[in-house]
Design a protein around this motif. Structure first.
Motif, PDB file in Angstrom:
ATOM      1  N   LEU A   1      49.589  62.746  42.139  1.00 39.80           N
ATOM      2  CA  LEU A   1      48.894  62.121  43.270  1.00 39.80           C
ATOM      3  C   LEU A   1      48.093  60.906  42.825  1.00 39.80           C
ATOM      4  N   ALA A   2      47.443  61.001  41.669  1.00 36.87           N
ATOM      5  CA  ALA A   2      46.670  59.873  41.163  1.00 36.87           C
ATOM      6  C   ALA A   2      47.575  58.699  40.800  1.00 36.87           C
ATOM      7  N   HIS A   3      48.799  58.982  40.372  1.00 40.14           N
ATOM      8  CA  HIS A   3      49.749  57.911  40.069  1.00 40.14           C
ATOM      9  C   HIS A   3      50.118  57.149  41.338  1.00 40.14           C
ATOM     10  N   ARG A   4      50.206  57.859  42.456  1.00 41.22           N
ATOM     11  CA  ARG A   4      50.596  57.225  43.719  1.00 41.22           C
ATOM     12  C   ARG A   4      49.416  56.563  44.417  1.00 41.22           C
ATOM     13  N   LEU A   5      48.225  57.189  44.300  1.00 41.82           N
ATOM     14  CA  LEU A   5      47.042  56.664  44.980  1.00 41.82           C
ATOM     15  C   LEU A   5      45.885  56.618  43.984  1.00 41.82           C
ATOM     16  N   PRO A   6      45.880  55.623  43.079  1.00 45.05           N
ATOM     17  CA  PRO A   6      44.880  55.567  41.999  1.00 45.05           C
ATOM     18  C   PRO A   6      43.540  55.011  42.452  1.00 45.05           C
ATOM     19  N   ARG A   7      42.858  55.744  43.342  1.00 42.56           N
ATOM     20  CA  ARG A   7      41.574  55.291  43.867  1.00 42.56           C
ATOM     21  C   ARG A   7      40.499  56.331  43.638  1.00 42.56           C
ATOM     22  N   THR A   8      39.259  55.872  43.551  1.00 44.43           N
ATOM     23  CA  THR A   8      38.118  56.781  43.448  1.00 44.43           C
ATOM     24  C   THR A   8      38.055  57.671  44.686  1.00 44.43           C
ATOM     25  N   GLY A   9      37.871  58.947  44.479  1.00 48.72           N
ATOM     26  CA  GLY A   9      37.771  59.879  45.598  1.00 48.72           C
ATOM     27  C   GLY A   9      38.663  61.085  45.459  1.00 48.72           C
ATOM     28  N   GLY A  10      39.751  60.972  44.712  1.00 45.66           N
ATOM     29  CA  GLY A  10      40.619  62.111  44.449  1.00 45.66           C
ATOM     30  C   GLY A  10      41.110  62.826  45.698  1.00 45.66           C
ATOM     31  N   PRO A  11      40.785  64.133  45.872  1.00 39.79           N
ATOM     32  CA  PRO A  11      41.279  64.903  47.011  1.00 39.79           C
ATOM     33  C   PRO A  11      41.011  64.251  48.358  1.00 39.79           C
ATOM     34  N   TYR A  12      39.871  63.581  48.499  1.00 38.51           N
ATOM     35  CA  TYR A  12      39.575  62.890  49.758  1.00 38.51           C
ATOM     36  C   TYR A  12      40.630  61.833  50.057  1.00 38.51           C
ATOM     37  N   VAL A  13      40.965  61.035  49.058  1.00 42.59           N
ATOM     38  CA  VAL A  13      41.950  59.957  49.242  1.00 42.59           C
ATOM     39  C   VAL A  13      43.299  60.532  49.632  1.00 42.59           C
TER      40      VAL A  13
END
Length: 463
Positions: free
Chosen positions: A77-89
């Motif tokens: 998931l972090a590879h696809r959406l590398p933004r601060t916030g993790g589960p929220y994002v």
């Protein structure tokens, strides 16, 4: 309200003083994961699960497999959406604003309740050196000091957060490896105690002990939550998550087994510092236990240091999208300062309440509440991964890894449901109250945004 297919915009943080700001590389990101996983949990949990007997070791093994599955899912998931916030994002990108808010809110609750639990565990080891438990005011003051010192380190900037995390991670391995490896040479199977001493089924005991043990694996998502502060997050977040989880798992399993085999079961059940008791049993006297207590407290301060940062990141990300109050967007020296301060105040109030209410088993109560609240963002994150896989969103899914990612996400989803079931009615009841307390907050934020939109005003981040 975002649609299910809307991807949140990237952060556009204002320029800030970078003297105390530094992005994390792979070593620090891995230390953040391991530091948050191996915090106060492992130092007190052997005593917390001892009443369930050695069946809890089976739960630890199953929990380890589930934690690794979660780590791999967060890495993808972090590879696809590398933004601060993790589960929220991830939840917001897949299911819209309300799901994102629930993920951020429940993760935030998990973070500051975990901080309160870690402080309670740290005081247990302080008691080895100074008998603070003889005085309730002294116990409360010590627990508050353990919470506020890491908060001050965070307010100094991410540069110092990373430095503290590296030092604490290195120091914590000394007592853990001493017991995990050295304890095997002093292992006595007669001290293990019964396999399942309580009534009921062994399966129920596995689920119940796993619910307590989950606290020891909270932090799997640490690098993903702080992805905006990690260099090359598409590459490093996944690697740090998996490496940190595997390293923590190895130390956990060996350490718990060694404590069970060196401390007599009847003593372990009532212990407030099981690792100190294990070292004393191994070498005799009390000097070894005192040294381990010092290192354990440093370890817990490191975990509190990392968790304080994480507790501010989720509301920061949500506030930038207008789902949390604007004050949470205030950021200085790379750290969301308002989030840090609000979090430490809430954790302090919860700690004082639990001690003054005369509650027995304060650590276990706090741990079970975090077990439930942690599963909410875990469930939403794994559900988001399944959504991306099944919806065929080519920009978020690697076709070559479709089967593997689908299997991992399904396993992580089932694992999260199992943890909810094992946390018990009381923990679910209290956790739901914490969770539903956020619904009025969301209604207030959504109404403000809708009113501003109707008036043709751009509400801006955190409006």
């Amino acid at each position: 309200m975002s649609t299910a297919t809307t991807t949140p915009q990237r952060d556009a943080a204002p320029p800030e003083d970078t003297r105390h700001t530094r992005r994390f590389g792979l070593p620090v990101a891995t230390a953040l994961v391991m530091g948050n996983i191996i915090g106060g949990g492992i130092f007190l949990l052997p005593a917390s699960v001892a009443p369930y007997g050695t069946v809890s070791l089976v739960a630890f093994g199953i929990l380890t497999l589930g934690a690794i599955a979660l780590a791999l899912v967060f890495g993808r998931l972090a590879h696809r959406l590398p933004r601060t916030g993790g589960p929220y994002v991830y939840a917001r990108a897949a299911f819209g604003d309300f799901a994102g808010f629930l993920a951020a809110w429940s993760y935030w609750i998990t973070a500051w309740v975990s901080n309160a639990a870690l402080a309670v565990a740290a005081v247990g080891y302080l008691d080895v050196l100074v008998p603070v438990h003889a005085s309730k005011p002294a116990t409360i003051a010590a627990a508050l000091a353990f919470q506020w010192l890491p908060a001050l380190a965070n307010l100094a900037g991410t540069r110092y957060v990373g430095a503290v995390q590296l030092v604490a991670t290195v120091l914590k391995f000394v007592p853990l490896l001493l017991v995990a490896v050295g304890g095997l040479f002093f292992f006595d199977s007669a001290k293990l105690g019964p396999f399942h001493p309580g009534g009921g089924s062994a399966l129920g005991a596995v689920s119940a002990s796993a619910a307590i043990l989950l606290f020891s694996y909270l932090g799997v998502e640490s690098a993903a939550v702080s992805a905006g502060e990690v260099r090359d997050p598409r590459r490093n977040v996944g690697r740090a998550t998996v490496l940190g989880t595997l390293g923590a798992a190895a130390v956990y399993l060996l350490g718990t087994l060694s404590v069970f085999g060196t401390v007599a079961h009847d003593r372990l059940v009532t212990s407030t510092a099981p690792f100190s008791d294990a070292v004393n049993a191994m070498f005799g006297g009390s000097w070894g236990g005192a040294a381990v207590a010092c290192m354990a407290m440093v370890s817990m301060l490191g975990a509190l240091n990392g968790w304080t940062l994480l507790s501010a990141q989720a509301p920061y990300a949500a506030a930038r999208d207008g789902l949390f109050p604007k004050v949470f967007t205030v950021k200085r020296r790379g750290v969301p300062t308002a989030g840090v301060l609000v979090t430490v105040v809430l954790a302090s109030l919860l700690t004082v309440y639990n001690y003054t209410a005369g509650t027995k088993g304060v650590f276990e109560i706090l741990v079970l509440v975090t077990t439930f609240t942690a599963t909410v963002p875990y469930l939403l994150s794994t559900a988001a991964q399944i959504h991306f896989l099944l919806s065929g969103q080519s920009e978020k899914v690697s076709r070559a890894r479709l089967a593997r990612d689908g299997l991992l996400a399904t396993a992580a989803l089932g694992f999260s449901f199992w943890l909810v079931a094992g946390s018990g009615y009381a923990a679910v009841y209290q956790g739901v109250l914490f969770l539903f307390a956020g619904v009025p907050v969301y209604a207030w934020r959504a109404a403000r945004r809708q009113r501003a939109a109707a008036q043709g005003v751009n509400p801006g981040p955190g409006a």
